[in-house]
Design an enzyme around this catalytic site. Structure first.
Site, PDB file in Angstrom:
ATOM      1  N   SER A 129       0.614  -3.616   3.503  1.00 46.19           N
ATOM      2  CA  SER A 129       1.725  -3.388   4.412  1.00 46.19           C
ATOM      3  C   SER A 129       2.189  -4.729   5.014  1.00 46.19           C
ATOM      4  O   SER A 129       2.532  -5.644   4.282  1.00 46.19           O
ATOM      5  CB  SER A 129       1.313  -2.384   5.495  1.00 46.19           C
ATOM      6  OG  SER A 129       2.413  -1.952   6.242  1.00 46.19           O
ATOM      7  N   ASP A 247       6.095   7.007  -0.052  1.00 45.54           N
ATOM      8  CA  ASP A 247       5.724   6.245   1.145  1.00 45.54           C
ATOM      9  C   ASP A 247       6.560   6.755   2.319  1.00 45.54           C
ATOM     10  O   ASP A 247       7.793   6.717   2.266  1.00 45.54           O
ATOM     11  CB  ASP A 247       5.984   4.752   0.916  1.00 45.54           C
ATOM     12  CG  ASP A 247       5.416   3.875   2.021  1.00 45.54           C
ATOM     13  OD1 ASP A 247       5.579   4.224   3.206  1.00 45.54           O
ATOM     14  OD2 ASP A 247       4.823   2.827   1.695  1.00 45.54           O
ATOM     15  N   HIS A 278       1.583   5.612   2.214  1.00 46.39           N
ATOM     16  CA  HIS A 278       1.593   4.245   2.724  1.00 46.39           C
ATOM     17  C   HIS A 278       0.150   3.768   2.844  1.00 46.39           C
ATOM     18  O   HIS A 278      -0.588   4.228   3.719  1.00 46.39           O
ATOM     19  CB  HIS A 278       2.300   4.171   4.067  1.00 46.39           C
ATOM     20  CG  HIS A 278       2.536   2.763   4.531  1.00 46.39           C
ATOM     21  ND1 HIS A 278       3.478   1.938   3.949  1.00 46.39           N
ATOM     22  CD2 HIS A 278       1.938   2.027   5.495  1.00 46.39           C
ATOM     23  CE1 HIS A 278       3.460   0.761   4.541  1.00 46.39           C
ATOM     24  NE2 HIS A 278       2.529   0.781   5.479  1.00 46.39           N
TER      25      HIS A 278
END
Length: 332
Positions: A129, A247, A278
């Site tokens: 991320s 996601d 995610h």
């Protein structure tokens, strides 16, 4: 969603990591976290050639989130595993400086320190991320990048566009968590800053960033985004991007538009799965699929760079489990 909560549940990192305190050049205190089982029976030896895997977690991450990833990476490769604690995430801020996607200079400092200690070891990176955004920026410049290859999981590609694409619910939720991480936990230090009230009043991520640019020395929000936006054209090392169409932060329609740009670099592999959420990408409830695929990529890069079998115990110390074959659901 269930898998994401499982990912976030790991908070017993002290049982798995050995902490090494660091003082960054500006005086901020943070630390490296070495996966204990990957270091057992070893001492810092400049002649040790065993590869090192450097993790960088995301926007509200903590070391515990990385436990299943780090352990799986070690069991697959036998490499030494380390992560850098982002400033303000584990230890209090000692200087009024933070950034929600991390600081490039902190990564440069930590990786250079590791390379100096183990000059014969190849270093590889995995970012998740916002941590992948930091590592992507680090890989932009060959003159500073000490990685041999890297994997970027749930990478957002376009920082400014991503921030403004988030749903109001996600944006406001992240903003509340960021206030807790950087403001409320460090109130005595941060409330002295002229931007304190504005940051506390922010309700969404764009609002937060519109005032946070002061913290990192940017002229304005646009300058801030430019400072931390990576260039997909410039990396000179092998890179793998792993994203999922489902996601919940930025779905396939957002990330897939960057496929053609990323793949113009012949050293880039773009993977987009139908499912994975995610960061989760679990096979079953706890097996981190993206890490397994990423490790296959990194181990192949290591063999290409060194001519050595990355699982051959005669070439490096450490034990490794055989990596599973690459799942057929990956596309890109």
């Amino acid at each position: 969603i269930v898998q994401w909560f499982i990912y976030r549940m790991h908070d017993d990192h002290w049982n798995y990591f050995t902490e090494e305190m660091l003082e960054l050049p500006d005086g901020q205190q943070t630390s490296l976290m070495w996966l204990t089982e990957s270091m057992e029976g070893t001492t810092p030896d400049p002649e040790d050639e065993r590869p090192i895997l450097f993790f960088q977690y995301g926007i509200t991450g903590v070391p515990g989130n990385v436990v299943p990833w780090a352990r799986r990476a070690y069991r697959t490769s036998g490499w030494r595993i380390v992560l850098l604690n982002r400033r303000g995430h584990v230890h209090p801020l000692t200087v009024p400086s933070f950034n929600i996607v991390g600081f490039l200079g902190d990564v440069e400092f930590a990786v250079a320190l590791i390379q100096k200690r183990y000059p014969k070891s190849k270093i590889y990176g995995i970012g998740s991320s916002a941590g992948s955004a930091t590592l992507s920026k680090y890989c932009d410049d060959a003159s500073r990048c000490l990685f041999t290859a890297a994997v970027l999981i749930s990478f957002g590609f376009d920082y400014k566009a991503l921030v403004h694409t988030l749903s109001h619910r996600v944006s406001s939720g992240l903003t509340a968590m960021l206030k807790s991480f950087f403001l409320h936990r460090n109130r005595e230090l941060m409330e002295k800053q002229h931007y304190w009230d504005d940051l506390c009043k922010a309700k969404t991520l764009p609002e937060f960033i519109s005032h946070m640019h002061h913290v990192v020395g940017a002229d304005d929000p646009d300058h801030y985004y430019e400072m931390f936006q990576s260039d997909l054209h410039t990396p000179t090392i092998p890179l793998m991007y792993i994203n999922a169409s489902d996601d919940p932060l930025f779905g396939g329609d957002f990330t897939f538009q960057f496929k053609s740009v990323a793949e113009k670099n012949p050293k880039t592999v773009f993977v987009q799965t139908q499912r994975g959420g995610h960061l989760t990408f679990f096979t079953g409830l706890t097996t981190p699929w993206a890490v397994e695929v990423g490790m296959q990529f990194l181990m192949t890069a290591h063999q290409t760079a060194t001519g050595r079998n990355p699982r051959d115990p005669s070439s490096e110390t450490g034990s490794a489990e055989p990596a599973p074959p690459a799942p057929s659901c990956a596309s890109g």
